[in-house]
Design a protein around this motif. Structure first.
Motif, PDB file in Angstrom:
ATOM      1  N   PRO A  32      22.470  -6.788 118.979  1.00  0.00           N
ATOM      2  CA  PRO A  32      21.594  -5.980 119.533  1.00  0.00           C
ATOM      3  C   PRO A  32      22.055  -4.610 119.454  1.00  0.00           C
ATOM      4  CG  PRO A  32      22.499  -7.315 121.215  1.00  0.00           C
ATOM      5  CD  PRO A  32      23.077  -7.955 119.937  1.00  0.00           C
ATOM      6  N   VAL A  33      21.351  -3.505 119.584  1.00  0.00           N
ATOM      7  CA  VAL A  33      21.664  -2.287 119.683  1.00  0.00           C
ATOM      8  C   VAL A  33      21.554  -1.954 120.926  1.00  0.00           C
ATOM      9  CG1 VAL A  33      20.645  -1.610 117.091  1.00  0.00           C
ATOM     10  CG2 VAL A  33      19.227  -1.409 118.968  1.00  0.00           C
ATOM     11  N   GLN A  34      22.564  -1.028 121.331  1.00  0.00           N
ATOM     12  CA  GLN A  34      22.549  -0.469 122.690  1.00  0.00           C
ATOM     13  C   GLN A  34      21.276   0.006 123.317  1.00  0.00           C
ATOM     14  OE1 GLN A  34      25.140   2.770 123.209  1.00  0.00           O
ATOM     15  NE2 GLN A  34      25.194   2.663 125.469  1.00  0.00           N
ATOM     16  N   SER A  35      20.196   0.684 122.676  1.00  0.00           N
ATOM     17  CA  SER A  35      19.015   1.207 123.240  1.00  0.00           C
ATOM     18  C   SER A  35      18.007  -0.213 123.514  1.00  0.00           C
ATOM     19  CB  SER A  35      18.193   2.064 122.089  1.00  0.00           C
ATOM     20  OG  SER A  35      17.991   1.407 120.847  1.00  0.00           O
ATOM     21  N   ASP A  36      18.254  -1.124 122.730  1.00  0.00           N
ATOM     22  CA  ASP A  36      17.468  -2.304 123.142  1.00  0.00           C
ATOM     23  C   ASP A  36      17.845  -2.816 124.569  1.00  0.00           C
ATOM     24  OD1 ASP A  36      15.990  -1.949 121.000  1.00  0.00           O
ATOM     25  OD2 ASP A  36      17.287  -3.518 119.597  1.00  0.00           O
ATOM     26  N   THR A 288      31.588  -1.682 109.236  1.00  0.00           N
ATOM     27  CA  THR A 288      30.351  -1.574 109.051  1.00  0.00           C
ATOM     28  C   THR A 288      29.227  -2.013 109.708  1.00  0.00           C
ATOM     29  OG1 THR A 288      30.617  -3.947 108.137  1.00  0.00           O
ATOM     30  CG2 THR A 288      31.065  -2.112 106.473  1.00  0.00           C
ATOM     31  N   ARG A 289      29.640  -2.556 111.102  1.00  0.00           N
ATOM     32  CA  ARG A 289      28.413  -3.125 111.880  1.00  0.00           C
ATOM     33  C   ARG A 289      28.559  -2.764 113.297  1.00  0.00           C
ATOM     34  NH1 ARG A 289      28.552  -9.109 112.590  1.00  0.00           N
ATOM     35  NH2 ARG A 289      26.668  -8.484 113.786  1.00  0.00           N
ATOM     36  N   ALA A 290      29.922  -2.482 113.849  1.00  0.00           N
ATOM     37  CA  ALA A 290      29.904  -1.930 115.257  1.00  0.00           C
ATOM     38  C   ALA A 290      29.717  -0.878 115.557  1.00  0.00           C
ATOM     39  CB  ALA A 290      31.264  -2.371 115.796  1.00  0.00           C
ATOM     40  N   ASN A 291      29.290  -0.314 116.690  1.00  0.00           N
ATOM     41  CA  ASN A 291      29.092   0.927 117.306  1.00  0.00           C
ATOM     42  C   ASN A 291      29.994   1.158 118.483  1.00  0.00           C
ATOM     43  OD1 ASN A 291      28.153   3.255 118.397  1.00  0.00           O
ATOM     44  ND2 ASN A 291      26.232   2.358 119.395  1.00  0.00           N
ATOM     45  N   PRO A 292      31.119   2.012 117.918  1.00  0.00           N
ATOM     46  CA  PRO A 292      31.972   2.064 118.781  1.00  0.00           C
ATOM     47  C   PRO A 292      31.658   3.098 120.163  1.00  0.00           C
ATOM     48  CG  PRO A 292      32.413   3.668 116.855  1.00  0.00           C
ATOM     49  CD  PRO A 292      31.141   2.585 116.494  1.00  0.00           C
ATOM     50  N   VAL A 320      25.702  -3.284 133.882  1.00  0.00           N
ATOM     51  CA  VAL A 320      26.074  -2.897 133.016  1.00  0.00           C
ATOM     52  C   VAL A 320      26.902  -2.018 132.668  1.00  0.00           C
ATOM     53  CG1 VAL A 320      25.325  -2.466 130.230  1.00  0.00           C
ATOM     54  CG2 VAL A 320      23.942  -4.124 131.804  1.00  0.00           C
ATOM     55  N   PHE A 321      28.265  -1.920 132.298  1.00  0.00           N
ATOM     56  CA  PHE A 321      29.090  -1.017 132.193  1.00  0.00           C
ATOM     57  C   PHE A 321      29.203  -0.610 130.772  1.00  0.00           C
ATOM     58  CE2 PHE A 321      30.730  -3.383 135.797  1.00  0.00           C
ATOM     59  CZ  PHE A 321      31.011  -2.478 136.863  1.00  0.00           C
ATOM     60  N   THR A 322      28.971   0.799 130.700  1.00  0.00           N
ATOM     61  CA  THR A 322      29.105   1.255 129.246  1.00  0.00           C
ATOM     62  C   THR A 322      30.361   2.040 128.871  1.00  0.00           C
ATOM     63  OG1 THR A 322      28.142   3.275 129.577  1.00  0.00           O
ATOM     64  CG2 THR A 322      26.376   1.573 129.337  1.00  0.00           C
ATOM     65  N   VAL A 323      30.819   1.631 127.591  1.00  0.00           N
ATOM     66  CA  VAL A 323      32.034   2.233 127.162  1.00  0.00           C
ATOM     67  C   VAL A 323      31.960   3.244 125.873  1.00  0.00           C
ATOM     68  CG1 VAL A 323      34.411   1.832 126.492  1.00  0.00           C
ATOM     69  CG2 VAL A 323      33.458   0.181 128.264  1.00  0.00           C
ATOM     70  N   ASP A 324      32.282   4.223 125.793  1.00  0.00           N
ATOM     71  CA  ASP A 324      32.170   5.068 124.653  1.00  0.00           C
ATOM     72  C   ASP A 324      33.718   5.287 124.045  1.00  0.00           C
ATOM     73  OD1 ASP A 324      31.589   6.781 122.433  1.00  0.00           O
ATOM     74  OD2 ASP A 324      30.773   8.304 123.655  1.00  0.00           O
ATOM     75  N   LEU A 325      33.837   4.837 122.868  1.00  0.00           N
ATOM     76  CA  LEU A 325      35.184   4.988 122.308  1.00  0.00           C
ATOM     77  C   LEU A 325      35.100   6.127 121.223  1.00  0.00           C
ATOM     78  CD1 LEU A 325      36.109   1.240 121.758  1.00  0.00           C
ATOM     79  CD2 LEU A 325      36.710   2.651 123.697  1.00  0.00           C
ATOM     80  N   THR A 326      34.194   6.717 121.061  1.00  0.00           N
ATOM     81  CA  THR A 326      33.963   8.097 120.338  1.00  0.00           C
ATOM     82  C   THR A 326      34.748   9.322 121.100  1.00  0.00           C
ATOM     83  OG1 THR A 326      31.869   8.725 121.000  1.00  0.00           O
ATOM     84  CG2 THR A 326      32.130   7.113 119.167  1.00  0.00           C
ATOM     85  N   SER A 327      34.781   9.058 122.370  1.00  0.00           N
ATOM     86  CA  SER A 327      35.466  10.280 122.855  1.00  0.00           C
ATOM     87  C   SER A 327      36.980  10.106 123.544  1.00  0.00           C
ATOM     88  CB  SER A 327      34.592  10.581 124.141  1.00  0.00           C
ATOM     89  OG  SER A 327      34.517   9.579 125.111  1.00  0.00           O
ATOM     90  N   ALA A 328      37.578  10.823 123.853  1.00  0.00           N
ATOM     91  CA  ALA A 328      39.087  10.524 124.430  1.00  0.00           C
ATOM     92  C   ALA A 328      38.778  10.300 125.841  1.00  0.00           C
ATOM     93  CB  ALA A 328      39.761  12.090 124.334  1.00  0.00           C
ATOM     94  N   ASP A 329      37.636  10.725 126.553  1.00  0.00           N
ATOM     95  CA  ASP A 329      37.606  10.412 127.984  1.00  0.00           C
ATOM     96  C   ASP A 329      37.282   8.704 127.912  1.00  0.00           C
ATOM     97  OD1 ASP A 329      37.052  11.141 130.863  1.00  0.00           O
ATOM     98  OD2 ASP A 329      35.422   9.829 130.381  1.00  0.00           O
ATOM     99  N   GLY A 330      36.518   8.363 126.997  1.00  0.00           N
ATOM    100  CA  GLY A 330      36.227   6.903 126.915  1.00  0.00           C
ATOM    101  C   GLY A 330      37.393   5.944 126.725  1.00  0.00           C
ATOM    102  N   GLU A 349      25.462  -3.178 117.739  1.00  0.00           N
ATOM    103  CA  GLU A 349      25.330  -2.896 116.170  1.00  0.00           C
ATOM    104  C   GLU A 349      25.068  -1.277 116.048  1.00  0.00           C
ATOM    105  OE1 GLU A 349      24.859  -4.904 112.504  1.00  0.00           O
ATOM    106  OE2 GLU A 349      25.171  -5.949 114.530  1.00  0.00           O
ATOM    107  N   ALA A 350      25.575  -0.805 115.161  1.00  0.00           N
ATOM    108  CA  ALA A 350      25.151   0.839 114.819  1.00  0.00           C
ATOM    109  C   ALA A 350      23.860   0.818 114.747  1.00  0.00           C
ATOM    110  CB  ALA A 350      26.038   1.049 113.592  1.00  0.00           C
ATOM    111  N   PRO A 351      23.095   1.809 115.351  1.00  0.00           N
ATOM    112  CA  PRO A 351      21.649   1.685 115.257  1.00  0.00           C
ATOM    113  C   PRO A 351      21.042   2.341 114.010  1.00  0.00           C
ATOM    114  CG  PRO A 351      22.599   3.802 116.442  1.00  0.00           C
ATOM    115  CD  PRO A 351      23.792   2.776 116.130  1.00  0.00           C
ATOM    116  N   MET A 352      21.700   2.798 113.296  1.00  0.00           N
ATOM    117  CA  MET A 352      21.254   3.306 111.848  1.00  0.00           C
ATOM    118  C   MET A 352      22.170   3.069 110.588  1.00  0.00           C
ATOM    119  SD  MET A 352      19.651   7.152 112.956  1.00  0.00           S
ATOM    120  CE  MET A 352      18.851   7.260 111.194  1.00  0.00           C
ATOM    121  N   ILE A 353      21.505   2.982 109.614  1.00  0.00           N
ATOM    122  CA  ILE A 353      22.442   2.672 108.434  1.00  0.00           C
ATOM    123  C   ILE A 353      23.167   3.858 108.050  1.00  0.00           C
ATOM    124  CG2 ILE A 353      20.509   3.858 106.949  1.00  0.00           C
ATOM    125  CD1 ILE A 353      21.256   1.980 104.821  1.00  0.00           C
TER     126      ILE A 353
END
Length: 373
Positions: A32-36, A288-292, A320-330, A349-353
């Motif tokens: 699933p994608v995060q928004s779903d 190729t799949r994961a949304n960091p 639901v705890f959300t973790v964002d690995l694209t930022s230093a804080d996360g 899943e990454a939301p877009m191609i």
């Protein structure tokens, strides 16, 4: 333009339309994608709470009640007693009395000694000695008990001498229940007999156990420690007491990894596991799949933990705890956030191609066009 070129052009246009559709909708997702997942959080009355894991709120959520276990293992500190056991009810005592007098009450003329084996210490802590009566020896060391018996016997046989040997009973023994090569009851040789000595004497921990956990039951209380921690630090090598029960089991705590990492149940391999460690244990993120930026940790809290103000506990039972690995804080927060037993770690899943995939498809179409020009 000939008929073949027209056909190729149509195929290129079809490819471009496909690319446009993929960009708008994304590839069919294997996870699933995060928004779903978080869509319901925008409702007027959501059934779960969404908490962003950041350094700013780590301290707040860390104070919330633990789930899946008490939050830590409880163990005793090392400490011992004297070099010998103290006599307790149920122990067995062997006495040998020597007397050289010809008319001794305790020995025969043909033998200068008499033995009394297997005298059970009574619930009142006494043993019965002929011609003397009940002698209290409870709580004494074997040597101190020998001196007490000696003084009592000297009243009727001044020249008599006493030897005393102790065979520990149930109160001065421990039970090694399972998890070692040779389980069973073990008599304590002294009050300094440690738990590592016990495990070693019975062949060590079974190699078939995964992530072994040592459990001690004493006085109606249960204490636990991971075997690797017990082996690595001498302060945890506690002295045993009579009546202790020691059990070695597998650490049964686990969390579930799902989504773009694949679905699997993962056992804890240490006392505490952070979100970053959990992702590593799950095999990491698939490029190729994961949304960091969309790591989700789903957790159920008991009803008693819910707080309307969110202080000291969540506002909803399901969080639901959300973790964002694209930022230093996360990233820093993920290194500290604790995973609890029973948590679901979902890598969305990454939301877009990806851009590289779009470029690849467009380049393929351009290559075909150049071939037919």
């Amino acid at each position: 333009m000939n008929r073949g070129a027209q056909l190729v052009l149509r195929r290129i246009l079809l490819v471009l339309l496909l690319v446009e559709g993929l960009v708008a909708c994304g590839f069919p997702a294997g996870a699933p994608v995060q928004s779903d997942i978080l869509a319901e959080a925008e409702a007027d009355d959501p059934s779960f709470e969404v908490i962003e894991v950041s350094r700013a709120n780590l301290a707040r959520v860390s104070d919330w009640p633990a789930t899946g276990w008490r939050g830590h293992y409880r163990w005793l500190t090392a400490g011992g007693g004297g070099p010998t056991n103290l006599i307790r009810a149920g122990d067995r005592v062997d006495l040998v009395i020597w007397d050289s007098q010809e008319n001794s009450l305790l020995t025969s003329p043909a033998a200068k000694s008499t033995g009394m084996k297997g005298i059970v210490v009574s619930p009142g802590g006494t043993i019965f000695v002929p011609y003397v009566g009940e002698v209290v020896i409870n709580g004494l060391s074997p040597d101190a008990a020998r001196q007490v018996v000696q003084r009592e016997i000297e009243r009727i046989a001044p020249s008599a001498q006493v030897q005393l040997a102790l065979e520990p009973g149930a109160v001065n023994s421990v039970d090694l229940v399972r998890g070692v090569h040779n389980p069973g009851p073990v008599a304590l040789p002294s009050r300094n007999y440690t738990i590592l000595s016990l495990i070693s004497a019975r062949g060590g921990i079974s190699t078939q156990l995964r992530n072994p956990l040592v459990r001690l039951i004493r006085g109606g209380q249960t204490y636990e420690i991971r075997a690797d921690k017990l082996f690595s630090d001498g302060q945890y090598n506690i002295a045993l007491r009579g009546g202790d029960k020691v059990i070695v089991d597998e650490d049964e705590r686990y969390f579930v990894a799902a989504g773009a990492t694949g679905d699997r149940i993962i056992n804890f391999n240490r006392e505490h596991v952070t979100a970053m460690e959990a992702l590593s244990m799950a095999g990491g993120l698939t490029e190729t799949r994961a949304n960091p930026g969309g790591i989700l940790i789903l957790r159920d809290y008991p009803a008693a933990a819910v707080r309307t103000d969110g202080i000291g506990g969540p506002k909803q039972r399901q969080v639901v705890f959300t973790v964002d690995l694209t930022s230093a804080d996360g990233l820093f927060a993920a290194r500290e956030f604790q995973i609890n037993p029973g948590d679901l770690v979902m890598v969305t899943e990454a939301p877009m191609i990806s851009v590289s995939q779009v470029i690849s498809l467009v380049s393929e179409g351009a290559l075909i066009w150049n071939r037919v020009r």
